[in-house]
Scaffold this motif. Structure first.
Motif, PDB file in Angstrom:
ATOM      1  N   SER A   1      -2.431  -0.235  11.730  1.00 22.79           N
ATOM      2  CA  SER A   1      -3.308  -1.325  12.151  1.00 22.79           C
ATOM      3  C   SER A   1      -3.396  -2.465  11.135  1.00 22.79           C
ATOM      4  O   SER A   1      -3.784  -3.580  11.483  1.00 22.79           O
ATOM      5  CB  SER A   1      -4.718  -0.788  12.436  1.00 22.79           C
ATOM      6  N   ALA A   2      -3.023  -2.213   9.889  1.00 19.06           N
ATOM      7  CA  ALA A   2      -3.079  -3.264   8.867  1.00 19.06           C
ATOM      8  C   ALA A   2      -2.013  -4.323   9.078  1.00 19.06           C
ATOM      9  O   ALA A   2      -2.083  -5.408   8.493  1.00 19.06           O
ATOM     10  CB  ALA A   2      -2.934  -2.647   7.475  1.00 19.06           C
ATOM     11  N   GLY A   3      -1.011  -4.022   9.899  1.00 21.55           N
ATOM     12  CA  GLY A   3       0.049  -4.995  10.154  1.00 21.55           C
ATOM     13  C   GLY A   3       0.811  -5.353   8.901  1.00 21.55           C
ATOM     14  O   GLY A   3       1.125  -4.484   8.083  1.00 21.55           O
ATOM     15  N   ASP A   4       1.083  -6.662   8.724  1.00 21.08           N
ATOM     16  CA  ASP A   4       1.864  -7.127   7.579  1.00 21.08           C
ATOM     17  C   ASP A   4       0.988  -7.561   6.409  1.00 21.08           C
ATOM     18  O   ASP A   4       1.482  -8.149   5.449  1.00 21.08           O
ATOM     19  CB  ASP A   4       2.761  -8.298   7.990  1.00 21.08           C
ATOM     20  N   ALA A   5      -0.298  -7.282   6.463  1.00 20.76           N
ATOM     21  CA  ALA A   5      -1.213  -7.723   5.398  1.00 20.76           C
ATOM     22  C   ALA A   5      -0.897  -7.020   4.078  1.00 20.76           C
ATOM     23  O   ALA A   5      -0.820  -5.789   4.026  1.00 20.76           O
ATOM     24  CB  ALA A   5      -2.659  -7.439   5.804  1.00 20.76           C
ATOM     25  N   ILE A   6      -0.694  -7.796   3.031  1.00 24.71           N
ATOM     26  CA  ILE A   6      -0.422  -7.235   1.712  1.00 24.71           C
ATOM     27  C   ILE A   6      -1.700  -6.600   1.181  1.00 24.71           C
ATOM     28  O   ILE A   6      -2.755  -7.246   1.141  1.00 24.71           O
ATOM     29  CB  ILE A   6       0.066  -8.322   0.730  1.00 24.71           C
TER      30      ILE A   6
ATOM     31  N   ALA B   1      -1.765   6.394   5.739  1.00 30.31           N
ATOM     32  CA  ALA B   1      -0.583   5.570   5.464  1.00 30.31           C
ATOM     33  C   ALA B   1       0.642   6.365   5.053  1.00 30.31           C
ATOM     34  O   ALA B   1       1.738   5.819   4.968  1.00 30.31           O
ATOM     35  CB  ALA B   1      -0.905   4.530   4.387  1.00 30.31           C
ATOM     36  N   GLY B   2       0.461   7.661   4.766  1.00 30.47           N
ATOM     37  CA  GLY B   2       1.608   8.491   4.475  1.00 30.47           C
ATOM     38  C   GLY B   2       1.732   8.881   3.000  1.00 30.47           C
ATOM     39  O   GLY B   2       1.003   8.366   2.157  1.00 30.47           O
ATOM     40  N   PRO B   3       2.630   9.822   2.789  1.00 29.56           N
ATOM     41  CA  PRO B   3       3.418  10.549   3.784  1.00 29.56           C
ATOM     42  C   PRO B   3       2.551  11.564   4.526  1.00 29.56           C
ATOM     43  O   PRO B   3       1.841  12.335   3.883  1.00 29.56           O
ATOM     44  CB  PRO B   3       4.494  11.252   2.946  1.00 29.56           C
ATOM     45  N   THR B   4       2.606  11.537   5.850  1.00 29.99           N
ATOM     46  CA  THR B   4       1.755  12.435   6.632  1.00 29.99           C
ATOM     47  C   THR B   4       2.455  13.740   6.994  1.00 29.99           C
ATOM     48  O   THR B   4       1.826  14.660   7.516  1.00 29.99           O
ATOM     49  CB  THR B   4       1.296  11.754   7.929  1.00 29.99           C
TER      50      THR B   4
ATOM     51  N   THR C   1       3.774  -0.478   7.365  1.00 32.32           N
ATOM     52  CA  THR C   1       2.928  -1.509   6.768  1.00 32.32           C
ATOM     53  C   THR C   1       3.321  -1.671   5.305  1.00 32.32           C
ATOM     54  O   THR C   1       4.042  -0.833   4.756  1.00 32.32           O
ATOM     55  CB  THR C   1       1.441  -1.097   6.817  1.00 32.32           C
ATOM     56  N   PRO C   2       2.843  -2.734   4.633  1.00 30.34           N
ATOM     57  CA  PRO C   2       3.105  -2.839   3.202  1.00 30.34           C
ATOM     58  C   PRO C   2       2.597  -1.638   2.410  1.00 30.34           C
ATOM     59  O   PRO C   2       3.251  -1.198   1.463  1.00 30.34           O
ATOM     60  CB  PRO C   2       2.350  -4.124   2.821  1.00 30.34           C
ATOM     61  N   MET C   3       1.438  -1.077   2.787  1.00 28.80           N
ATOM     62  CA  MET C   3       0.926   0.089   2.063  1.00 28.80           C
ATOM     63  C   MET C   3       1.842   1.285   2.258  1.00 28.80           C
ATOM     64  O   MET C   3       2.075   2.067   1.329  1.00 28.80           O
ATOM     65  CB  MET C   3      -0.484   0.427   2.543  1.00 28.80           C
TER      66      MET C   3
ATOM     67  N   VAL D   1       3.279  -5.811  -4.091  1.00 26.45           N
ATOM     68  CA  VAL D   1       4.273  -5.991  -3.029  1.00 26.45           C
ATOM     69  C   VAL D   1       4.733  -7.438  -3.133  1.00 26.45           C
ATOM     70  O   VAL D   1       4.007  -8.366  -2.783  1.00 26.45           O
ATOM     71  CB  VAL D   1       3.678  -5.705  -1.637  1.00 26.45           C
ATOM     72  N   THR D   2       5.933  -7.655  -3.666  1.00 29.48           N
ATOM     73  CA  THR D   2       6.405  -9.008  -3.936  1.00 29.48           C
ATOM     74  C   THR D   2       7.178  -9.611  -2.775  1.00 29.48           C
ATOM     75  O   THR D   2       7.385 -10.818  -2.738  1.00 29.48           O
ATOM     76  CB  THR D   2       7.296  -9.023  -5.189  1.00 29.48           C
ATOM     77  N   SER D   3       7.588  -8.777  -1.825  1.00 27.59           N
ATOM     78  CA  SER D   3       8.282  -9.272  -0.630  1.00 27.59           C
ATOM     79  C   SER D   3       8.094  -8.255   0.472  1.00 27.59           C
ATOM     80  O   SER D   3       8.186  -7.049   0.231  1.00 27.59           O
ATOM     81  CB  SER D   3       9.771  -9.477  -0.922  1.00 27.59           C
ATOM     82  N   TYR D   4       7.801  -8.750   1.690  1.00 26.51           N
ATOM     83  CA  TYR D   4       7.606  -7.821   2.794  1.00 26.51           C
ATOM     84  C   TYR D   4       7.977  -8.449   4.134  1.00 26.51           C
ATOM     85  O   TYR D   4       7.583  -9.564   4.443  1.00 26.51           O
ATOM     86  CB  TYR D   4       6.159  -7.339   2.868  1.00 26.51           C
ATOM     87  N   THR D   5       8.747  -7.688   4.923  1.00 25.23           N
ATOM     88  CA  THR D   5       8.956  -7.947   6.336  1.00 25.23           C
ATOM     89  C   THR D   5       8.897  -6.587   7.020  1.00 25.23           C
ATOM     90  O   THR D   5       8.818  -5.555   6.355  1.00 25.23           O
ATOM     91  CB  THR D   5      10.320  -8.607   6.630  1.00 25.23           C
ATOM     92  N   ALA D   6       8.942  -6.583   8.339  1.00 22.07           N
ATOM     93  CA  ALA D   6       8.916  -5.313   9.065  1.00 22.07           C
ATOM     94  C   ALA D   6      10.162  -4.483   8.790  1.00 22.07           C
ATOM     95  O   ALA D   6      10.176  -3.284   9.066  1.00 22.07           O
ATOM     96  CB  ALA D   6       8.776  -5.572  10.559  1.00 22.07           C
ATOM     97  N   LYS D   7      11.198  -5.109   8.230  1.00 16.77           N
ATOM     98  CA  LYS D   7      12.463  -4.421   7.999  1.00 16.77           C
ATOM     99  C   LYS D   7      12.704  -4.043   6.549  1.00 16.77           C
ATOM    100  O   LYS D   7      13.526  -3.152   6.281  1.00 16.77           O
ATOM    101  CB  LYS D   7      13.627  -5.281   8.492  1.00 16.77           C
ATOM    102  N   ALA D   8      12.042  -4.694   5.605  1.00 19.45           N
ATOM    103  CA  ALA D   8      12.334  -4.434   4.198  1.00 19.45           C
ATOM    104  C   ALA D   8      11.180  -4.886   3.320  1.00 19.45           C
ATOM    105  O   ALA D   8      10.383  -5.738   3.696  1.00 19.45           O
ATOM    106  CB  ALA D   8      13.617  -5.160   3.781  1.00 19.45           C
ATOM    107  N   ALA D   9      11.101  -4.301   2.129  1.00 20.65           N
ATOM    108  CA  ALA D   9      10.047  -4.656   1.177  1.00 20.65           C
ATOM    109  C   ALA D   9      10.514  -4.442  -0.249  1.00 20.65           C
ATOM    110  O   ALA D   9      11.400  -3.617  -0.510  1.00 20.65           O
ATOM    111  CB  ALA D   9       8.779  -3.833   1.445  1.00 20.65           C
ATOM    112  N   ALA D  10       9.910  -5.182  -1.163  1.00 15.52           N
ATOM    113  CA  ALA D  10      10.130  -5.008  -2.598  1.00 15.52           C
ATOM    114  C   ALA D  10       8.795  -4.652  -3.227  1.00 15.52           C
ATOM    115  O   ALA D  10       7.802  -5.374  -3.045  1.00 15.52           O
ATOM    116  CB  ALA D  10      10.695  -6.278  -3.224  1.00 15.52           C
ATOM    117  N   VAL D  11       8.761  -3.554  -3.960  1.00 17.91           N
ATOM    118  CA  VAL D  11       7.519  -3.055  -4.546  1.00 17.91           C
ATOM    119  C   VAL D  11       7.689  -2.906  -6.055  1.00 17.91           C
ATOM    120  O   VAL D  11       8.614  -2.221  -6.516  1.00 17.91           O
ATOM    121  CB  VAL D  11       7.132  -1.685  -3.940  1.00 17.91           C
TER     122      VAL D  11
END
Length: 251
Positions: A80-85, A109-112, A125-127, A189-199
Protein backbone atom coordinates in the motif's frame (compact mmCIF):
# COMPACT_ATOMS: atom_id res chain seq x y z
CA UNK A 1 25.34 -5.29 -17.52
CA UNK A 2 23.37 -3.85 -14.59
CA UNK A 3 20.47 -1.51 -15.27
CA UNK A 4 22.08 1.23 -13.18
CA UNK A 5 25.22 3.08 -14.15
CA UNK A 6 27.88 2.46 -11.52
CA UNK A 7 30.62 4.76 -10.38
CA UNK A 8 33.89 5.36 -12.18
CA UNK A 9 36.30 2.56 -12.98
CA UNK A 10 38.09 1.26 -9.91
CA UNK A 11 41.89 1.60 -9.77
CA UNK A 12 43.75 -1.57 -10.60
CA UNK A 13 45.09 -3.36 -7.53
CA UNK A 14 48.44 -5.08 -7.18
CA UNK A 15 49.44 -8.26 -5.43
CA UNK A 16 47.96 -11.78 -5.50
CA UNK A 17 44.36 -11.71 -6.69
CA UNK A 18 43.05 -13.51 -3.60
CA UNK A 19 44.39 -10.69 -1.40
CA UNK A 20 42.88 -7.91 -3.48
CA UNK A 21 39.95 -6.21 -1.78
CA UNK A 22 37.85 -6.01 -4.94
CA UNK A 23 38.29 -9.72 -5.70
CA UNK A 24 37.30 -10.69 -2.17
CA UNK A 25 34.19 -8.59 -2.48
CA UNK A 26 33.27 -10.18 -5.80
CA UNK A 27 33.99 -13.61 -4.34
CA UNK A 28 31.11 -13.43 -1.94
CA UNK A 29 32.20 -11.34 1.04
CA UNK A 30 29.23 -9.08 0.53
CA UNK A 31 27.20 -7.10 2.98
CA UNK A 32 27.72 -8.62 6.42
CA UNK A 33 30.47 -10.97 5.25
CA UNK A 34 32.71 -7.99 4.53
CA UNK A 35 31.02 -5.26 6.49
CA UNK A 36 30.69 -7.09 9.79
CA UNK A 37 34.23 -8.39 9.68
CA UNK A 38 33.80 -12.15 9.31
CA UNK A 39 37.31 -13.39 8.56
CA UNK A 40 37.76 -16.20 6.07
CA UNK A 41 40.84 -17.39 4.20
CA UNK A 42 40.42 -18.08 0.52
CA UNK A 43 41.28 -21.69 -0.22
CA UNK A 44 41.69 -23.62 -3.42
CA UNK A 45 41.24 -27.24 -4.42
CA UNK A 46 38.38 -29.53 -5.28
CA UNK A 47 37.18 -29.84 -1.67
CA UNK A 48 35.69 -26.35 -1.34
CA UNK A 49 34.33 -26.50 -4.89
CA UNK A 50 32.63 -29.81 -4.22
CA UNK A 51 31.02 -28.45 -1.05
CA UNK A 52 29.70 -25.45 -2.96
CA UNK A 53 28.25 -27.59 -5.75
CA UNK A 54 26.69 -30.03 -3.28
CA UNK A 55 24.81 -27.20 -1.57
CA UNK A 56 22.61 -26.46 -4.60
CA UNK A 57 18.98 -27.44 -4.12
CA UNK A 58 15.63 -26.56 -5.60
CA UNK A 59 14.20 -23.51 -3.87
CA UNK A 60 10.74 -21.98 -3.53
CA UNK A 61 11.25 -19.55 -6.42
CA UNK A 62 11.93 -22.20 -9.06
CA UNK A 63 10.25 -21.77 -12.41
CA UNK A 64 7.72 -24.51 -11.69
CA UNK A 65 6.22 -22.63 -8.74
CA UNK A 66 2.61 -21.58 -9.36
CA UNK A 67 2.13 -17.83 -9.47
CA UNK A 68 -0.83 -15.59 -8.71
CA UNK A 69 -1.05 -11.94 -9.81
CA UNK A 70 2.56 -12.16 -10.98
CA UNK A 71 3.83 -13.23 -7.54
CA UNK A 72 5.12 -16.63 -6.46
CA UNK A 73 2.43 -18.83 -4.98
CA UNK A 74 1.81 -18.17 -1.30
CA UNK A 75 3.44 -14.73 -1.36
CA UNK A 76 1.52 -11.88 0.24
CA UNK A 77 2.85 -8.46 1.25
CA UNK A 78 1.53 -5.01 2.10
CA UNK A 79 2.24 -2.91 -1.01
CA UNK A 80 0.00 0.00 0.00
CA UNK A 81 2.97 2.38 0.39
CA UNK A 82 3.39 2.40 -3.38
CA UNK A 83 6.53 4.17 -4.62
CA UNK A 84 6.90 6.40 -1.54
CA UNK A 85 10.49 6.48 -0.31
CA UNK A 86 10.48 5.46 3.38
CA UNK A 87 11.43 8.07 5.99
CA UNK A 88 10.92 5.64 8.87
CA UNK A 89 11.08 1.89 9.35
CA UNK A 90 7.98 -0.31 9.63
CA UNK A 91 6.62 -0.66 13.16
CA UNK A 92 6.59 -4.44 12.79
CA UNK A 93 10.36 -4.76 12.27
CA UNK A 94 12.00 -7.54 14.27
CA UNK A 95 15.64 -8.57 14.26
CA UNK A 96 16.75 -12.10 13.47
CA UNK A 97 20.20 -13.42 14.30
CA UNK A 98 22.08 -15.38 11.66
CA UNK A 99 25.49 -16.98 12.04
CA UNK A 100 27.25 -13.74 11.11
CA UNK A 101 24.97 -11.00 12.36
CA UNK A 102 21.46 -9.61 12.81
CA UNK A 103 19.09 -8.65 10.01
CA UNK A 104 15.73 -6.82 9.99
CA UNK A 105 12.50 -8.61 9.03
CA UNK A 106 9.05 -7.08 8.59
CA UNK A 107 5.80 -9.04 8.83
CA UNK A 108 4.27 -6.69 6.27
CA UNK A 109 7.17 -5.72 3.96
CA UNK A 110 9.11 -8.96 4.02
CA UNK A 111 10.61 -11.35 3.85
CA UNK A 112 7.31 -13.02 4.74
CA UNK A 113 8.34 -16.51 3.63
CA UNK A 114 11.38 -18.62 4.50
CA UNK A 115 12.70 -21.90 3.18
CA UNK A 116 16.14 -22.70 4.51
CA UNK A 117 18.44 -19.81 3.66
CA UNK A 118 16.03 -18.48 1.03
CA UNK A 119 14.11 -15.67 2.75
CA UNK A 120 11.70 -14.35 0.16
CA UNK A 121 8.45 -12.53 -0.62
CA UNK A 122 9.33 -8.84 -0.25
CA UNK A 123 6.85 -5.99 -0.68
CA UNK A 124 6.82 -4.41 -4.13
CA UNK A 125 7.76 -1.08 -2.54
CA UNK A 126 10.95 0.84 -1.71
CA UNK A 127 10.86 -0.66 1.81
CA UNK A 128 10.63 -4.13 0.32
CA UNK A 129 13.66 -3.31 -1.84
CA UNK A 130 15.58 -2.16 1.26
CA UNK A 131 14.87 -5.37 3.13
CA UNK A 132 15.86 -7.50 0.12
CA UNK A 133 19.11 -5.55 -0.29
CA UNK A 134 19.86 -6.06 3.40
CA UNK A 135 18.76 -9.65 4.01
CA UNK A 136 19.57 -11.57 0.83
CA UNK A 137 23.34 -10.83 0.73
CA UNK A 138 23.67 -11.85 4.37
CA UNK A 139 22.95 -15.46 3.41
CA UNK A 140 25.94 -15.68 1.05
CA UNK A 141 28.45 -16.91 3.63
CA UNK A 142 26.61 -20.13 4.46
CA UNK A 143 26.43 -23.58 2.94
CA UNK A 144 23.24 -22.77 1.00
CA UNK A 145 24.70 -19.80 -0.87
CA UNK A 146 24.27 -21.51 -4.25
CA UNK A 147 20.55 -22.03 -3.68
CA UNK A 148 20.19 -18.41 -2.56
CA UNK A 149 22.11 -17.28 -5.64
CA UNK A 150 20.04 -19.36 -8.03
CA UNK A 151 16.80 -18.13 -6.47
CA UNK A 152 17.54 -14.53 -5.51
CA UNK A 153 20.24 -13.14 -7.78
CA UNK A 154 19.27 -11.94 -11.27
CA UNK A 155 20.28 -14.51 -13.88
CA UNK A 156 22.91 -13.63 -16.46
CA UNK A 157 26.63 -13.43 -17.10
CA UNK A 158 27.14 -11.31 -13.99
CA UNK A 159 25.61 -14.01 -11.79
CA UNK A 160 27.73 -16.69 -13.44
CA UNK A 161 30.83 -14.63 -12.69
CA UNK A 162 29.78 -14.25 -9.06
CA UNK A 163 29.27 -18.02 -8.74
CA UNK A 164 32.65 -18.74 -10.35
CA UNK A 165 34.44 -16.48 -7.87
CA UNK A 166 32.36 -17.37 -4.82
CA UNK A 167 33.09 -21.08 -5.33
CA UNK A 168 36.69 -20.45 -4.22
CA UNK A 169 35.60 -18.97 -0.89
CA UNK A 170 34.97 -21.30 2.09
CA UNK A 171 31.65 -21.24 3.90
CA UNK A 172 31.80 -19.40 7.24
CA UNK A 173 28.60 -20.68 8.83
CA UNK A 174 29.35 -22.23 12.20
CA UNK A 175 33.04 -21.46 11.86
CA UNK A 176 33.16 -19.37 15.05
CA UNK A 177 34.75 -16.45 13.23
CA UNK A 178 36.05 -13.32 14.89
CA UNK A 179 33.59 -11.39 17.00
CA UNK A 180 32.36 -8.11 15.55
CA UNK A 181 30.72 -4.99 16.91
CA UNK A 182 29.48 -3.82 13.50
CA UNK A 183 25.81 -3.66 12.62
CA UNK A 184 23.32 -2.33 10.11
CA UNK A 185 22.55 1.24 11.17
CA UNK A 186 20.35 2.62 8.40
CA UNK A 187 19.71 3.05 4.69
CA UNK A 188 18.99 5.40 1.80
CA UNK A 189 16.94 4.59 -1.29
CA UNK A 190 18.78 6.65 -3.91
CA UNK A 191 16.84 5.40 -6.94
CA UNK A 192 13.53 3.60 -7.27
CA UNK A 193 11.12 2.39 -9.94
CA UNK A 194 8.73 -0.56 -9.92
CA UNK A 195 11.41 -2.51 -11.79
CA UNK A 196 14.65 -1.59 -10.02
CA UNK A 197 16.14 0.19 -7.02
CA UNK A 198 19.46 1.32 -5.58
CA UNK A 199 19.87 1.04 -1.81
CA UNK A 200 22.75 2.45 0.22
CA UNK A 201 23.34 0.48 3.42
CA UNK A 202 24.82 2.36 6.39
CA UNK A 203 27.06 0.29 8.65
CA UNK A 204 28.19 1.25 12.15
CA UNK A 205 31.42 -0.13 13.58
CA UNK A 206 34.09 0.80 16.10
CA UNK A 207 35.65 3.26 13.65
CA UNK A 208 32.38 5.07 12.89
CA UNK A 209 30.25 4.62 9.79
CA UNK A 210 30.73 2.97 6.41
CA UNK A 211 28.44 2.55 3.42
CA UNK A 212 27.91 0.25 0.46
CA UNK A 213 25.33 0.24 -2.34
CA UNK A 214 23.26 -2.77 -3.34
CA UNK A 215 21.17 -2.85 -6.53
CA UNK A 216 17.99 -4.87 -6.78
CA UNK A 217 15.66 -5.72 -9.64
CA UNK A 218 12.04 -6.87 -9.67
CA UNK A 219 12.23 -10.29 -11.32
CA UNK A 220 9.92 -13.27 -11.20
CA UNK A 221 7.53 -11.52 -8.81
CA UNK A 222 10.08 -10.59 -6.12
CA UNK A 223 13.13 -8.42 -5.49
CA UNK A 224 16.45 -9.99 -6.47
CA UNK A 225 20.03 -8.78 -6.23
CA UNK A 226 21.50 -7.33 -9.45
CA UNK A 227 25.28 -7.93 -9.67
CA UNK A 228 27.52 -5.49 -11.51
CA UNK A 229 29.64 -6.40 -14.52
CA UNK A 230 32.46 -7.71 -12.29
CA UNK A 231 30.15 -10.13 -10.48
CA UNK A 232 30.06 -8.07 -7.28
CA UNK A 233 26.74 -7.89 -5.46
CA UNK A 234 27.51 -4.55 -3.83
CA UNK A 235 29.75 -1.53 -4.29
CA UNK A 236 33.14 -1.16 -2.65
CA UNK A 237 32.86 -0.25 1.03
CA UNK A 238 33.48 3.45 1.72
CA UNK A 239 33.69 5.50 4.90
CA UNK A 240 30.79 7.77 5.85
CA UNK A 241 31.08 10.86 8.04
CA UNK A 242 27.72 10.63 9.79
CA UNK A 243 24.23 9.15 9.69
CA UNK A 244 22.67 12.41 8.52
CA UNK A 245 20.38 11.79 5.55
CA UNK A 246 19.83 8.12 6.33
CA UNK A 247 16.73 6.41 7.64
CA UNK A 248 17.91 4.70 10.83
CA UNK A 249 16.80 1.28 11.98
CA UNK A 250 16.90 2.34 15.62
CA UNK A 251 17.94 -1.14 16.76
Amino acid sequence: MGIFKRGGQRPEESGPYWKQRSWQASAGFLALVVVLGVIATVTSGSGSRARAEASVSKGPLSGTVAKKDGRPGGCRTDDSAGDAIPTSVPKDITWHTLDIGRVPVSASAGPTRKQGAVWWCFAHTPMGAVLAATDIPTQMSGTQWRTVTDQQVVAGQERELFVFQRTAVPDTTGSGGAATTSSYAGFQVTSYTAKAAAVVLLIKNEQGYAKTTVYVRWSGGDWKIQPDSSGSLYSQLASEQSAVGYTLWGA
